[in-house]
Every structure is written in structure tokens, then in C-alpha cells.
Design a protein around this motif. Structure first.
Motif, PDB file in Angstrom:
ATOM      1  N   HIS A 183       0.856  -1.194   0.000  1.00 30.83           N
ATOM      2  CA  HIS A 183       0.000   0.000   0.000  1.00 30.83           C
ATOM      3  C   HIS A 183       0.886   1.237   0.000  1.00 30.83           C
ATOM      4  N   HIS A 214       1.372   3.900   1.917  1.00 33.61           N
ATOM      5  CA  HIS A 214       1.919   4.662   3.051  1.00 33.61           C
ATOM      6  C   HIS A 214       3.438   4.758   2.933  1.00 33.61           C
ATOM      7  N   ASP A 232       5.960   4.528   4.824  1.00 35.56           N
ATOM      8  CA  ASP A 232       6.849   3.512   5.410  1.00 35.56           C
ATOM      9  C   ASP A 232       6.896   2.239   4.565  1.00 35.56           C
ATOM     10  N   HIS A 233       6.180   2.254   3.425  1.00 33.94           N
ATOM     11  CA  HIS A 233       6.204   1.100   2.513  1.00 33.94           C
ATOM     12  C   HIS A 233       6.712   1.463   1.110  1.00 33.94           C
ATOM     13  N   HIS A 273      -7.253  -1.683   5.787  1.00 32.79           N
ATOM     14  CA  HIS A 273      -6.336  -0.668   6.298  1.00 32.79           C
ATOM     15  C   HIS A 273      -6.723   0.664   5.669  1.00 32.79           C
ATOM     16  N   ASP A 331      -0.186  -4.221   8.417  1.00 31.89           N
ATOM     17  CA  ASP A 331      -1.028  -3.060   8.140  1.00 31.89           C
ATOM     18  C   ASP A 331      -2.446  -3.483   7.788  1.00 31.89           C
TER      19      ASP A 331
END
Ligand code: ZN
Ligand code: ZN
Length: 265
Positions: free
Chosen positions: A58, A60, A62-63, A123, A145
Motif C-alpha cells: 500500500h 503509506h 513507510d512502505h 487498512h 497493516d
């Protein structure tokens, strides 16, 4: 045939998981800077130039933080569903057109000798997915997540040899902690993150006790500790009748470094 697996980093500071089969080298997410991911690869003596693809869960940060730079620098294909592509493209910036791979949820794709099954999770992202990877007789499931794991997902991930599963927070630490109430609500909601208790419940339903590797992932820095997550899951599984120390390999991932390399023969 050996599969090699390494959690290079897991948590809200950045996520990157490495999977290697006989012919294929993949990472799931690249949520740290390009430099940091290159350094993590060096730490475990892996070659980032060999990568066959980056699978995105996804959008976000941090990914996806390092996705664009790695794809451009090493000419790596990036796999994500359409909504995720549309949302992350302005963040990761331009990727060469031949490296834009649009996948569909619940539709299997093949990358060399790995069969990949992306499936919907729950999520607060545009269209988040978990992944199941198949190689020869081996099955690896990756879910972080997500605010919940329903019966359908449990059925999908049963019989895996590796479970990479979110164990984000201790519910009491989160509730009593310093986060503002809306953020606490977000994390606890069906669109948030799995607690240690949630992870335990899922594992109790899907594990067979046949020496599966379980990696607890995406731990919160503020609302969890590796010890609390490990003990909660271990004690919960013991209560459910699992011989955790003999029949399951219960392992931790690391927020600020690699897990070491695990092999699956
Ligand atoms: Zn995350
Ligand atoms: Zn997220």
C-alpha cells in the motif's frame, strides 16, 4: 530447493522484506531511503542489483519511500494495483514505463518461478493488499497493516510455511499511552493495525504446529516491545495447546535492522 528470507526492516520507520528462490529475488515494499536499503542489503551480503521486482502492499510512506529511486537506479519492475499506482506515483516520481506492472487483487501473477497472490486486507489506504507467494511446494504469507483478518483470509493463508504477520501493539499500552484519542481510535479500528492479541488469535486458527516459521512484524515503537509481543503470542499459543518451543519457530522482526537470513528447505 531452498528459499531464503530476510526481513530487512519492519515497522513504521520503514518496511522491506526479501525473498529469494532458485531463480527469483523479490522484495515486498521499499519503505526506507534508497541509501538505507542499499546498506541493509550489504549488511546481509545480498545484491540489490539482482532484484526481479518490488511488490507493493500500500502507498503509506513507510512502505514506498525508496521504491522510485531503487526502480530507477537498478531498473527494477514495481508491482502494485491500479489505485495504489495512482496514489503513489506522485510520491515515488517517474518510473520507467517497462517497470510499471499493474496487478489486480485476487488475480495471481508469475514472476519467474514465483506465483504471487495479492489479496485485499483492511487498512486506511486506497487499496491495500497482503501477499501469498508460492514456489514449488512452499507457501509464504505476508500480512501487515491490517485492522482485521477475516475467516476468508485465514483460509487463504492456511498451510503456509512462513507466516509474516503484523503484531503491532499491546492494547493496554496503546489505550494508556500518550497518543491522541483519534490516533488510538484509528489504530484500534478495522482499518488500523493488528494487536498482539489479534495476531495470537489468527495464528491459533491457522498454525498446524509443523515447524512453521512465524515472524511477528510491524511492531509499534511506542505501544509494544519485542518482549511483550513475543510473550503474548507465545503464551496465547501455549494456552491453545501448541508446543511452541518444539513445533513452531516463533521469531521477531526488527524495527531498526535485519532479522538475519532464514532458510526454508
Ligand atoms: Zn506500515
Ligand atoms: Zn500503513
Amino acid at each position: 530447493m531452498t528459499i531464503r528470507f530476510c526481513s530487512l526492516s519492519s515497522g513504521s520507520d520503514g518496511n522491506c522484506q526479501y525473498i529469494e528462490t532458485k531463480n527469483t529475488k523479490l522484495i515486498i515494499d521499499a519503505g526506507l531511503s534508497g541509501k538505507r536499503i542499499e546498506a541493509l542489503f550489504k549488511e546481509v551480503d545480498l545484491n540489490i542489483r539482482d532484484l526481479d521486482g518490488i511488490l507493493i502492499t500500500h502507498e503509506h510512506i513507510d512502505h514506498i519511500k525508496g521504491v522510485g529511486i531503487l526502480s530507477r537506479r537498478y531498473d527494477i519492475p514495481v508491482y502494485a494495483n491500479e489505485k495504489t499506482w495512482i496514489t503513489m506515483e506522485p510520491i515515488i516520481k517517474e518510473v520507467k514505463s517497462h517497470n510499471i506492472k499493474v496487478i489486480k487483487n485476487n488475480k495471481n501473477i508469475e514472476v519467474k518461478d514465483v506465483l504471487i497472490h495479492p489479496f485485499n486486507i483492511s487498512h486506511d489506504a486506497v487499496d491495500p493488499v497482503g501477499y501469498i507467494l508460492f514456489n514449488e511446494m512452499k507457501k509464504l504469507s505476508f500480512i501487515t497493516d491490517t485492522g482485521l483478518i477475516n475467516e476468508g483470509i485465514k483460509e487463504k493463508i492456511k498451510n503456509s510455511h512462513i507466516f509474516f504477520l503484523e503484531s503491532n501493539h499491546d492494547i493496554r499500552m496503546l489505550k494508556e499511552g500518550s497518543y491522541p484519542w483519534p490516533l488510538k481510535q484509528r489504530i484500534l479500528s478495522p482499518l488500523g493495525h493488528l494487536s498482539n492479541d489479534d495476531a495470537t488469535e489468527v495464528l491459533a486458527d491457522v498454525l498446524k504446529g509443523e515447524n512453521e516459521i512465524v515472524l511477528l512484524a510491524h511492531l509499534s515503537e511506542d505501544n509494544n516491545t519485542p518482549q511483550i509481543a513475543y510473550n503474548t503470542v507465545r503464551n496465547g499459543l501455549l494456552r491453545e495447546g501448541f508446543d511452541v518451543d518444539n513445533d513452531i519457530r516463533l521469531l521477531m522482526t526488527n524495527r531498526h535492522g535485519n532479522s538475519g537470513i532464514y532458510t526454508l528447505d
